[in-house]
Scaffold this motif. Structure first.
Motif, PDB file in Angstrom:
ATOM      1  N   MET A   1       0.847  -1.205   0.000  1.00  0.00           N
ATOM      2  CA  MET A   1       0.000   0.000   0.000  1.00  0.00           C
ATOM      3  C   MET A   1       0.879   1.251   0.000  1.00  0.00           C
ATOM      4  N   MET A   2       0.530   2.234  -0.811  1.00  0.00           N
ATOM      5  CA  MET A   2       1.328   3.442  -0.928  1.00  0.00           C
ATOM      6  C   MET A   2       1.183   4.318   0.320  1.00  0.00           C
ATOM      7  N   THR A   3       2.307   4.803   0.844  1.00  0.00           N
ATOM      8  CA  THR A   3       2.275   5.697   2.000  1.00  0.00           C
ATOM      9  C   THR A   3       1.914   7.109   1.554  1.00  0.00           C
ATOM     10  N   VAL A   4       1.548   7.963   2.507  1.00  0.00           N
ATOM     11  CA  VAL A   4       1.199   9.339   2.159  1.00  0.00           C
ATOM     12  C   VAL A   4       2.414  10.087   1.635  1.00  0.00           C
ATOM     13  N   PHE A   5       3.588   9.778   2.151  1.00  0.00           N
ATOM     14  CA  PHE A   5       4.803  10.431   1.647  1.00  0.00           C
ATOM     15  C   PHE A   5       5.036  10.065   0.181  1.00  0.00           C
ATOM     16  N   GLU A   6       4.861   8.792  -0.139  1.00  0.00           N
ATOM     17  CA  GLU A   6       5.012   8.356  -1.532  1.00  0.00           C
ATOM     18  C   GLU A   6       3.971   9.028  -2.427  1.00  0.00           C
ATOM     19  N   GLU A   7       2.754   9.188  -1.876  1.00  0.00           N
ATOM     20  CA  GLU A   7       1.681   9.856  -2.635  1.00  0.00           C
ATOM     21  C   GLU A   7       2.062  11.292  -2.959  1.00  0.00           C
ATOM     22  N   LEU A   8       2.573  12.019  -1.957  1.00  0.00           N
ATOM     23  CA  LEU A   8       2.980  13.405  -2.173  1.00  0.00           C
ATOM     24  C   LEU A   8       4.107  13.482  -3.195  1.00  0.00           C
ATOM     25  N   GLN A   9       5.061  12.570  -3.104  1.00  0.00           N
ATOM     26  CA  GLN A   9       6.176  12.572  -4.052  1.00  0.00           C
ATOM     27  C   GLN A   9       5.696  12.258  -5.459  1.00  0.00           C
ATOM     28  N   ARG A  10       4.856  11.265  -5.578  1.00  0.00           N
ATOM     29  CA  ARG A  10       4.390  10.828  -6.897  1.00  0.00           C
ATOM     30  C   ARG A  10       3.565  11.910  -7.580  1.00  0.00           C
ATOM     31  N   ARG A  11       2.876  12.694  -6.788  1.00  0.00           N
ATOM     32  CA  ARG A  11       2.079  13.785  -7.345  1.00  0.00           C
ATOM     33  C   ARG A  11       2.927  15.031  -7.637  1.00  0.00           C
ATOM     34  N   GLY A  12       4.185  15.002  -7.260  1.00  0.00           N
ATOM     35  CA  GLY A  12       5.065  16.145  -7.508  1.00  0.00           C
ATOM     36  C   GLY A  12       4.833  17.293  -6.558  1.00  0.00           C
ATOM     37  N   LEU A  13       4.265  17.010  -5.388  1.00  0.00           N
ATOM     38  CA  LEU A  13       3.935  18.079  -4.446  1.00  0.00           C
ATOM     39  C   LEU A  13       5.136  18.542  -3.626  1.00  0.00           C
ATOM     40  N   ILE A  14       6.092  17.668  -3.372  1.00  0.00           N
ATOM     41  CA  ILE A  14       7.218  18.023  -2.511  1.00  0.00           C
ATOM     42  C   ILE A  14       8.271  18.797  -3.300  1.00  0.00           C
ATOM     43  N   ALA A  15       8.662  19.951  -2.767  1.00  0.00           N
ATOM     44  CA  ALA A  15       9.684  20.779  -3.415  1.00  0.00           C
ATOM     45  C   ALA A  15      11.015  20.677  -2.677  1.00  0.00           C
ATOM     46  N   GLN A  16      11.083  21.184  -1.439  1.00  0.00           N
ATOM     47  CA  GLN A  16      12.316  21.156  -0.655  1.00  0.00           C
ATOM     48  C   GLN A  16      12.000  20.661   0.755  1.00  0.00           C
ATOM     49  N   SER A  17      13.029  20.138   1.420  1.00  0.00           N
ATOM     50  CA  SER A  17      12.838  19.677   2.795  1.00  0.00           C
ATOM     51  C   SER A  17      14.155  19.776   3.548  1.00  0.00           C
ATOM     52  N   THR A  18      14.050  19.856   4.866  1.00  0.00           N
ATOM     53  CA  THR A  18      15.259  19.942   5.680  1.00  0.00           C
ATOM     54  C   THR A  18      15.942  18.588   5.818  1.00  0.00           C
ATOM     55  N   HIS A  19      15.158  17.540   6.011  1.00  0.00           N
ATOM     56  CA  HIS A  19      15.708  16.192   6.196  1.00  0.00           C
ATOM     57  C   HIS A  19      14.720  15.217   5.547  1.00  0.00           C
ATOM     58  N   LEU A  20      14.854  15.001   4.255  1.00  0.00           N
ATOM     59  CA  LEU A  20      13.836  14.254   3.509  1.00  0.00           C
ATOM     60  C   LEU A  20      13.641  12.844   4.059  1.00  0.00           C
ATOM     61  N   ASP A  21      14.735  12.123   4.297  1.00  0.00           N
ATOM     62  CA  ASP A  21      14.623  10.740   4.778  1.00  0.00           C
ATOM     63  C   ASP A  21      13.975  10.683   6.163  1.00  0.00           C
ATOM     64  N   LYS A  22      14.341  11.638   7.020  1.00  0.00           N
ATOM     65  CA  LYS A  22      13.789  11.636   8.381  1.00  0.00           C
ATOM     66  C   LYS A  22      12.310  12.014   8.368  1.00  0.00           C
ATOM     67  N   ILE A  23      11.932  12.931   7.466  1.00  0.00           N
ATOM     68  CA  ILE A  23      10.513  13.306   7.357  1.00  0.00           C
ATOM     69  C   ILE A  23       9.698  12.104   6.877  1.00  0.00           C
ATOM     70  N   PHE A  50      -5.586  26.966  -1.651  1.00  0.00           N
ATOM     71  CA  PHE A  50      -6.286  25.701  -1.865  1.00  0.00           C
ATOM     72  C   PHE A  50      -5.305  24.546  -2.000  1.00  0.00           C
ATOM     73  N   LEU A  51      -4.203  24.769  -2.708  1.00  0.00           N
ATOM     74  CA  LEU A  51      -3.202  23.716  -2.845  1.00  0.00           C
ATOM     75  C   LEU A  51      -2.675  23.305  -1.468  1.00  0.00           C
ATOM     76  N   GLN A  52      -2.472  24.283  -0.587  1.00  0.00           N
ATOM     77  CA  GLN A  52      -2.002  23.975   0.765  1.00  0.00           C
ATOM     78  C   GLN A  52      -3.038  23.157   1.533  1.00  0.00           C
ATOM     79  N   LEU A  53      -4.311  23.479   1.342  1.00  0.00           N
ATOM     80  CA  LEU A  53      -5.373  22.728   2.008  1.00  0.00           C
ATOM     81  C   LEU A  53      -5.457  21.297   1.488  1.00  0.00           C
ATOM     82  N   VAL A  54      -5.171  21.113   0.202  1.00  0.00           N
ATOM     83  CA  VAL A  54      -5.144  19.763  -0.362  1.00  0.00           C
ATOM     84  C   VAL A  54      -4.049  18.939   0.303  1.00  0.00           C
ATOM     85  N   VAL A  55      -2.862  19.536   0.485  1.00  0.00           N
ATOM     86  CA  VAL A  55      -1.772  18.833   1.164  1.00  0.00           C
ATOM     87  C   VAL A  55      -2.170  18.479   2.597  1.00  0.00           C
ATOM     88  N   MET A  56      -2.776  19.438   3.303  1.00  0.00           N
ATOM     89  CA  MET A  56      -3.229  19.178   4.667  1.00  0.00           C
ATOM     90  C   MET A  56      -4.222  18.013   4.700  1.00  0.00           C
TER      91      MET A  56
END
Length: 410
Positions: A1-23, A50-56
Motif C-alpha cells: 500500500m502506498m504511504t502518504v509520503f510516496e503519494e505526495l512525491q508521486r504527485r510532484g507536491l514536494i519541493a524542498q525539505s530539511t531532512h527528507l529521509d527523516k521526514i 487551496f493547494l495547501q489545504l489539499v496537502v493538509m
C-alpha cells in the motif's frame, strides 16, 4: 500500500525539505502534528491557499494532525516574500474579519472535529509580546548576515525593505517554537516561496529547545513556464463564490493549457494517481475530457457537487453551441448606459471585466478576438445597439472559450 509520503512525491507536491529521509520516516512511523500558516490578507482564500489545504487533507487522511495557523499577528506586519513593495497596513478589525472568513472556508476541506485538527491564531501570543523581551529572548538567536542572504530579502534590498518587514521572519519562526512547545508540532509546511522563513523556524526550535524539528515545502501552482496560476482578468481566483462565481471558477480550469492539465490534476485533485498517470500520454483534443474532469473535480471540492454539475452542463452547452446560458457569468446594463441607442464595444468589454482597460480591449478587437452573438467584432469603433438585445441579452465571446452574458435591464 502506498504511504502518504510516496503519494505526495508521486504527485510532484514536494519541493524542498530539511531532512527528507527523516521526514519520510516520521510520517510513516508516527502520527505527526504539523502546521501551515495563512496570513489573513483578504476576506477569502484563493487557489494558492487551496493547494495547501489539499496537502493538509492528504496528511490528515493518513492520520496526521494539521494545525491551521491564522496569522492575525503576522498580518499586522506583512510578509515581504515575493512582494516588490510593502503591503498595505491593515487594521486589527480587518484582519480578524478576514480570519473568520478563512475559518469558515477551511472547514469545508479539513475535519476539525474531535481534535482531528486545530485552528489557532498567532495574534493570541504575538500581540502580547513586549518588544524588549522579544528581542532579548528571540532576536538573540538570529544572524542579520544570514537573514540578508535569504531570497525573500535579497529581492527587496534595492527597492527598499522596511525594518518592520525585516521582523516578519522572527515572528514566523517564533510561531513554530510556540506550536512545538504547546502542541508538540514537529513539522512546518508551506509553499516553496516560504523556504527561508521555514528554515529559520526549524533553527530557532533547535537553538531554544535543543530538539530536531523539520520543514518541507511543496510545489507552487505554476504553469510549465513558471508563471503563477490563479490570475484572471478580474484578479485572483478566489474560493468565495461571491468573488469568483462557480462558473468562472470551472471555466478557468476547463481552459488551462494542454501542457499544464496533468500537473494540475496531480496537485489539486484527489483523483487516484494511477488514473492520472494513465492520462499522461494524451495530447491535443484527447486532453479535452481531462480538462473537463479537472474543472469538475476542483469545482466540486470548492463549491459542492451541485454547483460543479451546473457549471459542467453550462460549459458543455457552450461548446456544443446550445443556448443554456443560465449559469454563465452575467453583467446587467440599463438603458441610460447607452448613447444614441448603442454602447461602444470597448466600453462594454471594460464594464463586463472581460478586459481591464480600453487599451487592452482595443488590441483584442484588432486581433479578431471578440465576438458578439457569434459575429466577430470588426473594429474597435463598433457599437453594440440596443436592438441586438432581442432576447433580452447578448453573448460576448472573448477568444475561443471565454463567454459572458450581458442583460439589458428593463
Amino acid at each position: 500500500m502506498m504511504t502518504v509520503f510516496e503519494e505526495l512525491q508521486r504527485r510532484g507536491l514536494i519541493a524542498q525539505s530539511t531532512h527528507l529521509d527523516k521526514i519520510e520516516e516520521l510520517l510513516n512511523r508516527e502520527k505527526v502534528t504539523f502546521y501551515i500558516g495563512f496570513d489573513a490578507t483578504a476576506d477569502s482564500l484563493h487557489v494558492g491557499h487551496f493547494l495547501q489545504l489539499v496537502v493538509m487533507s492528504h496528511l490528515q487522511k493518513a492520520g496526521h494532525r494539521p494545525i491551521a495557523l491564522l496569522g492575525t499577528g503576522t498580518t499586522m506586519i506583512g510578509d515581504p516574500t515575493g512582494k516588490s513593495d510593502m503591503r498595505r497596513m491593515m487594521t486589527p478589525e480587518e484582519i480578524n474579519h478576514n480570519a473568520e472568513c478563512f475559518k469558515r472556508q477551511m472547514s469545508k476541506f479539513i475535519d476539525f472535529s474531535d481534535g482531528k485538527a486545530l485552528m489557532v491564531k498567532n495574534g493570541d501570543w504575538l500581540l502580547n509580546f513586549k518588544y524588549i523581551d522579544f528581542i532579548r529572548d528571540v532576536g538573540v538567536h538570529f544572524s542579520v548576515n544570514k537573514m540578508l542572504q535569504a531570497e525573500c530579502f535579497k529581492s527587496r534590498m534595492e527597492r527598499g525593505l522596511s525594518f518592520m518587514e525585516f521582523n516578519y521572519m522572527l515572528l514566523q519562526s517564533y510561531d513554530f517554537l510556540h506550536l512545538y512547545q504547546n502542541y508538540g508540532c514537529k513539522l512546518e509546511l508551506g509553499g516553496d516561496d516560504q523556504w527561508s522563513n521555514i528554515l529559520q523556524g526549524v533553527d530557532l526550535v533547535r537553538r531554544v529547545e535543543a530538539e530536531e524539528v523539520y520543514g518541507m515545502t511543496f510545489t507552487l501552482l505554476t504553469t510549465r513556464e513558471g508563471k503563477k496560476m490563479g490570475k484572471t482578468e478580474k484578479g485572483a481566483l478566489w474560493l468565495d463564490p461571491e468573488k469568483t462565481s462557480p462558473y468562472d471558477f470551472f471555466q478557468y480550469w476547463r481552459n488551462v493549457n494542454d501542457e499544464d492539465v496533468i500537473n494540475c490534476m496531480k496537485l489539486i485533485t484527489f483523483v487516484p494517481i494511477e488514473e492520472i498517470e494513465a492520462m499522461e500520454h494524451l495530447t491535443g483534443s484527447e486532453l479535452n475530457p481531462v480538462k473537463e474532469r479537472l474543472a469538475f473535480e476542483v469545482t466540486k471540492l470548492v463549491h459542492g457537487e451541485e454547483e460543479a454539475r451546473k457549471a459542467l452542463d453550462a460549459s458543455r452547452a457552450l461548446f456544443s453551441s446550445k443556448s443554456n446560458t443560465d449559469d454563465m457569468p452575467t453583467t446587467e446594463l440599463t438603458a441610460d448606459e447607452f448613447s444614441d441607442g448603442g454602447i461602444g464595444i470597448l466600453d462594454l468589454m471594460v464594464k463586463t471585466a472581460l478586459c481591464p482597460s480600453k487599451g487592452e480591449a482595443r488590441r483584442l478587437v484588432q486581433q479578431g478576438g471578440v465576438s458578439v452573438n457569434d459575429k466577430k467584432v470588426a473594429a474597435p469603433t463598433e457599437m453594440v445597439l440596443q436592438e441586438a438585445f432581442q432576447d433580452g441579452f447578448i453573448i460576448v465571446r472573448k477568444g475561443k472559450k471565454v463567454y459572458h452574458k450581458v442583460v439589458l435591464k428593463k
